[in-house]
Design an enzyme around this catalytic site. Structure first.
Site, mmCIF file in Angstrom:
data_model
loop_
_atom_site.group_PDB
_atom_site.id
_atom_site.type_symbol
_atom_site.label_atom_id
_atom_site.label_comp_id
_atom_site.label_asym_id
_atom_site.label_seq_id
_atom_site.Cartn_x
_atom_site.Cartn_y
_atom_site.Cartn_z
ATOM 1 N N ARG A 68 0.866 -1.176 0.000
ATOM 2 C CA ARG A 68 0.000 0.000 0.000
ATOM 3 C C ARG A 68 0.903 1.225 0.000
ATOM 4 O O ARG A 68 1.474 1.579 1.026
ATOM 5 C CB ARG A 68 -0.878 -0.034 1.262
ATOM 6 C CG ARG A 68 -2.090 0.883 1.223
ATOM 7 C CD ARG A 68 -2.676 1.037 2.615
ATOM 8 N NE ARG A 68 -1.884 1.974 3.379
ATOM 9 C CZ ARG A 68 -1.733 1.949 4.712
ATOM 10 N NH1 ARG A 68 -2.307 1.018 5.434
ATOM 11 N NH2 ARG A 68 -0.978 2.846 5.318
ATOM 12 N N HIS B 51 -3.702 4.583 4.373
ATOM 13 C CA HIS B 51 -4.834 3.656 4.341
ATOM 14 C C HIS B 51 -6.027 4.316 3.649
ATOM 15 O O HIS B 51 -6.650 3.748 2.764
ATOM 16 C CB HIS B 51 -5.200 3.243 5.768
ATOM 17 C CG HIS B 51 -6.480 2.469 5.853
ATOM 18 N ND1 HIS B 51 -6.603 1.196 5.341
ATOM 19 C CD2 HIS B 51 -7.694 2.790 6.353
ATOM 20 C CE1 HIS B 51 -7.845 0.764 5.535
ATOM 21 N NE2 HIS B 51 -8.519 1.721 6.149
ATOM 22 N N TYR C 142 3.183 5.175 12.042
ATOM 23 C CA TYR C 142 3.418 3.755 12.314
ATOM 24 C C TYR C 142 4.357 3.041 11.361
ATOM 25 O O TYR C 142 4.689 1.899 11.561
ATOM 26 C CB TYR C 142 2.086 2.995 12.404
ATOM 27 C CG TYR C 142 1.181 3.174 11.186
ATOM 28 C CD1 TYR C 142 1.396 2.436 10.026
ATOM 29 C CD2 TYR C 142 0.112 4.067 11.206
ATOM 30 C CE1 TYR C 142 0.573 2.588 8.920
ATOM 31 C CE2 TYR C 142 -0.720 4.228 10.102
ATOM 32 C CZ TYR C 142 -0.483 3.486 8.970
ATOM 33 O OH TYR C 142 -1.294 3.647 7.878
HETATM 34 C C1 LIG Z 1 -15.428 -5.397 10.737
HETATM 35 C C2 LIG Z 1 -14.563 -4.212 10.547
HETATM 36 N N1 LIG Z 1 -13.722 -3.865 11.533
HETATM 37 C C3 LIG Z 1 -12.932 -2.780 11.392
HETATM 38 C C4 LIG Z 1 -12.976 -2.026 10.266
HETATM 39 C C5 LIG Z 1 -12.098 -0.783 10.135
HETATM 40 N N2 LIG Z 1 -11.090 -1.014 9.105
HETATM 41 C C6 LIG Z 1 -11.262 -0.572 7.857
HETATM 42 S S1 LIG Z 1 -10.046 -1.054 6.842
HETATM 43 C C7 LIG Z 1 -9.229 -1.842 8.093
HETATM 44 C C8 LIG Z 1 -7.949 -2.549 7.791
HETATM 45 C C9 LIG Z 1 -8.106 -3.527 6.682
HETATM 46 O O1 LIG Z 1 -6.890 -4.074 6.331
HETATM 47 P P1 LIG Z 1 -6.739 -5.103 5.153
HETATM 48 O O2 LIG Z 1 -7.737 -6.193 5.289
HETATM 49 O O3 LIG Z 1 -5.319 -5.496 5.095
HETATM 50 O O4 LIG Z 1 -7.147 -4.284 3.847
HETATM 51 P P2 LIG Z 1 -6.471 -2.964 3.245
HETATM 52 O O5 LIG Z 1 -7.206 -1.820 3.841
HETATM 53 O O6 LIG Z 1 -5.033 -2.980 3.604
HETATM 54 O O7 LIG Z 1 -6.701 -3.028 1.787
HETATM 55 C C10 LIG Z 1 -9.927 -1.710 9.282
HETATM 56 C C11 LIG Z 1 -9.485 -2.236 10.576
HETATM 57 C C12 LIG Z 1 -13.877 -2.427 9.263
HETATM 58 N N3 LIG Z 1 -14.001 -1.741 8.117
HETATM 59 N N4 LIG Z 1 -14.653 -3.518 9.432
#
Ligand SMILES: Cc1ncc(C[n+]2csc(CCOP(=O)(O)OP(=O)(O)O)c2C)c(N)n1
Ligand SMILES: [Mg+2]
Lengths: 324, 414
Positions: free
Chosen positions: B299, B303, B312
């Protein structure tokens, strides 16, 4: 007296609780190094270490379920759910274990777990980031549910929730995180499960909690110009409800408007309305009026001004009640 | 299929049962560079390398096809950057950048057939592009006018799913349906276009792999032989949490435990992503699904536009990954191995600028939803509660407005 934002007040409250009791843990997604997406846990991992402030894997069922286990082992976990709409993967653990273990074990197992949930709308967010699910939790026997509305309450209520031997679902109005107010760190706080008269008045009672409390206070100020002297009550405790002050107030004013961002069907506001009409039937000059979110999913953010109870909608309800 | 026990990294044997942080890290990154388990067809330097297992699936990619992949990636990156800028200018509430993940998404997207179904998470703007969804249709989500402007059934691209992991079960159920309706394992005869066989691709992130829904999706898909490709973009971060907060083993190796193959592909190599996804889809269509693909990528941006990664992660990491840019390696390959001239690149550049301009223009002109938009489509069969609330709210609004000015402000289907 210190001036604090609500986010900082919560942070200070968490810190104080962690300093007092080494069994207090903070756990959740991004709560450690990042300090939480709202920075409510900022700096705690740096000062208390990774064993007390846990950046957990990304799973809410895991967060709540392991907190239950840690509580059985004698810890006092404070779980952060990143946004209201993400608590549901953890709902099973909350309803099936967290809420019931004390009852099932005939009081042998306590569940001093706090689940912090930033809730409510008004921040222009995408889906699942603006919901008000408190009624779902208030409906569950075994859970206590509270909502803070200002920095001073946030500072004290989070510590009282951590001290509580029952599970507390702790709702934080996210759109008020950055609002500042004076906090008296030496004053004795009111009890956690107590509502509070936020503004005294005599012509109408306005009750609310969390993010809309400020809207209620603004409505009371606006109504002053029209000669109305409105009493505002911050419910604070949503389960168990502390309706004593509301009932006492309605017996004087004869009118009640209840405000909440949550949908109205089968909700906390419905419970308040039902109980007040049971207990104040002869004092009521008008039906209890509710100003709430609609019974629709939380809409796209460009519609949230229409969805959320705002000053005008509250004043409209006040007018309707007074005109009855 | 990978042996679940062979994940031990090339560092000294684990001293006791508990691997150290260094061991876990080394294992997670073991197949990043120069490891035979990482499928790569284009090196970061733009050199076409061969992979005996997957070459076949990229065999038809000639210069023209590679130029198309390049064009896709440049256009997608361009509107992604434009969206970031629009957010900074207050035109969008938030944007979820895909910067760095263009190859992982375009490779997977271009491997699909029209009859395949896609379940994205929320960062899959590149996959949306390959499904023929105009980038402007993504804007409503981020501007706050809708929850997704496209028709998920017509485009076979489901709405974005923000609740992490939810879509993995939905995708699996959809794929079970494809199987129940006999849309896998059909013999493809002469003259058939193959469209009688279908598959589903489910996109999710490294962080999502911790969610129960993802694990349950793996279990269901395995038990029902569902034709679903679980496509995990491991971009190394789940907001502030690195992959070692989610796993001790490389994510693709988890598949073995559920009883289906897992492959790690260089997620910055569009050709390898295309080839591996084509293979995975073929497995599914012929009845050998499910399959897990881990696209190992990075990434490159925050985010979301609300995030501050400097809190971080180190800039060094970003610098390292810049050297593995997904677009640059294709450009180099096109120039060196296919003698593609400057004109082509200039044309793509011009096209991308035009796209960005059209994208921006569209964004600035998006009308706000009508005030009763939120009452529409809550139920298929309607609800008297909602009808009453809608009527009451419109009457309330009328009380502020001059007579009749809200007439025609929406209704069902707004
Ligand atoms: C059930 C849930 N918990 C928390 C969140 C908040 N949240 C949004 S994105 C994220 C991280 C996701 O990481 P990853 O699966 O690696 O996907 P990326 O964003 O890196 O594409 C979090 C914790 C959410 N959207 N849904
Ligand atoms: Mg990720």
């Amino acid at each position: 007296m210190t001036v604090l934002t609500m986010a900082k007040a919560l942070n200070d409250g968490l810190r104080a609780a962690m300093e007092r009791d080494p069994k207090v843990l903070v756990m959740g997604e991004d709560v450690g190094k990042l300090g939480g997406v709202f920075r409510v846990t900022d700096g705690l991992q740096k000062d208390f270490g990774e064993q007390r402030v846990l950046d957990t894997p990304l799973a809410e069922s895991g967060i709540i379920g392991t907190a239950v286990g840690l509580a059985i082992r004698g810890f006092r976990p404070v779980c952060e759910i990143q946004f209201d709409g993400f608590v549901f993967p953890g709902f099973d653990q909350i309803v099936s274990q967290l809420a019931k273990l004390h009852f099932r074990s005939q009081g042998k197992v306590r569940m001093p777990v706090v689940v912090r949930i930033p809730f409510g709308g008004g921040i222009g967010a995408v889906e699942h980031h603006s919901e008000s699910p408190e009624s779902l939790f208030a409906h569950v026997a075994g859970l206590k549910v509270v909502a803070c509305s200002n920095p001073a309450d946030a500072y004290w209520m989070i510590q009282q929730a951590i001290d509580c031997d029952d599970p507390v679902i702790f709702f934080e109005p996210k759109r008020r995180y950055w609002e500042k107010a004076e906090v008296d760190l030496d004053a004795a706080p009111p009890p956690l499960f107590a509502s509070r008269v936020a503004r005294a008045g005599s012509t109408l009672t306005l009750a609310g909690y969390g993010p809309v409390l400020r809207t209620c206070l603004e409505a009371a100020t606006a109504a002053e110009a029209d000669g109305h002297d409105i009493e505002v009550i911050d419910l604070r405790a949503l389960s168990p409800l502390d309706l004593g002050p509301v009932i006492e107030s309605v017996r004087r004013t004869g009118r009640l408007v209840v405000v909440s961002e949550a949908p109205s069907e089968a909700s906390v506001t419905a419970e308040v309305a039902a109980r007040v009409q049971e207990q104040c039937f002869h004092s009521l000059e008008a039906p209890v009026i509710r100003v709430t979110g609609f019974d629709t999913p939380y809409p796209p953010s460009k519609c949230e001004e229409d969805y959320l109870p705002d000053l005008d909608r509250v004043l409209d309800a006040v007018d309707r009640s007074l005109a009855w | 299929m990978s042996d679940p026990h062979d994940w031990a990294p090339s560092v000294p044997a684990v001293p006791d049962k508990r691997p150290s942080r260094e061991h876990v890290l080394a294992a997670l990154k073991a197949t990043d560079e120069g490891d035979p388990n990482l499928v790569q067809l284009l090196t970061p330097e733009g050199e076409r390398v061969s992979d005996p297992r997957f070459d076949h699936f990229a065999g038809d990619v000639d210069s023209a096809a590679l130029q198309e992949l390049y064009r896709d990636m440049v256009l997608v990156r361009r509107f992604d950057r434009e969206a970031n800028a629009l957010q900074r200018q207050g035109q969008l509430g938030i944007w979820v950048p895909l910067l760095g993940q263009e190859a992982a998404q375009i490779g997977a997207g271009r491997a699909m057939q029209p009859q395949d179904m896609v379940f994205p998470s929320y960062r899959e703007h590149g996959v949306a592009w390959t499904r023929g969804i105009d980038p402007t249709e993504l804007l409503g989500i981020f501007r706050g006018t809708d929850h997704g402007g496209w028709d998920p059934l017509a485009t076979r691209f489901h709405l974005y799913t923000i609740v992490i992991g939810n879509q993995c079960l939905n995708a699996t159920g959809y794929a079970m349906g494809q199987r129940f309706e006999g849309r896998v394992g059909n013999a493809v005869g002469a003259g058939d276009d193959g469209s009688m066989n279908e598959a589903t691709v489910c996109f999710f992130g490294d962080g999502a792999t911790s969610q129960g829904d993802v694990h349950e999706g793996f279990v269901w898909a395995a038990v029902y032989d569902a034709p679903v490709v679980f496509y995990c973009q491991n971009n190394q971060w789940a907001i502030s949490e690195p992959t070692e907060r989610q796993s001790r083993v490389p994510l693709y190796k988890r598949a073995a435990g559920y009883g289906f193959p897992g492959v790690r592909v260089d997620g910055n190599d569009v050709l390898a992503c295309l080839a591996v996804t084509r293979w995975a889809l073929e497995e599914c269509r012929t009845g050998n699904g499910p399959v897990l693909v881990e696209a190992f990528t990075y990434r490159m941006d925050a985010h979301t536009t609300s995030d501050d990664p400097s809190r971080y992660r180190l800039a060094d990491e970003l610098e390292l990954w810049k050297l593995k840019d997904p677009i640059e390696r294709v450009r180099v390959n096109l120039v060196r191995e296919h003698a593609v001239g400057q004109e082509f690149f200039a044309d793509v550049q011009a096209e991308s600028d035009a796209l960005a301009a059209r994208f921006r223009e569209h964004c600035l002109q998006m009308p706000p939803p009508a005030p009763d938009r939120m009452f529409a489509n809550v139920y298929a069969e309607g609800s008297p509660t909602i009808d009453a609330q809608r009527a009451e709210y419109l009457a309330y609004l009328e009380s502020f407005e001059p007579e009749g000015s809200l007439a025609g402000a929406g209704g069902e289907g707004v």
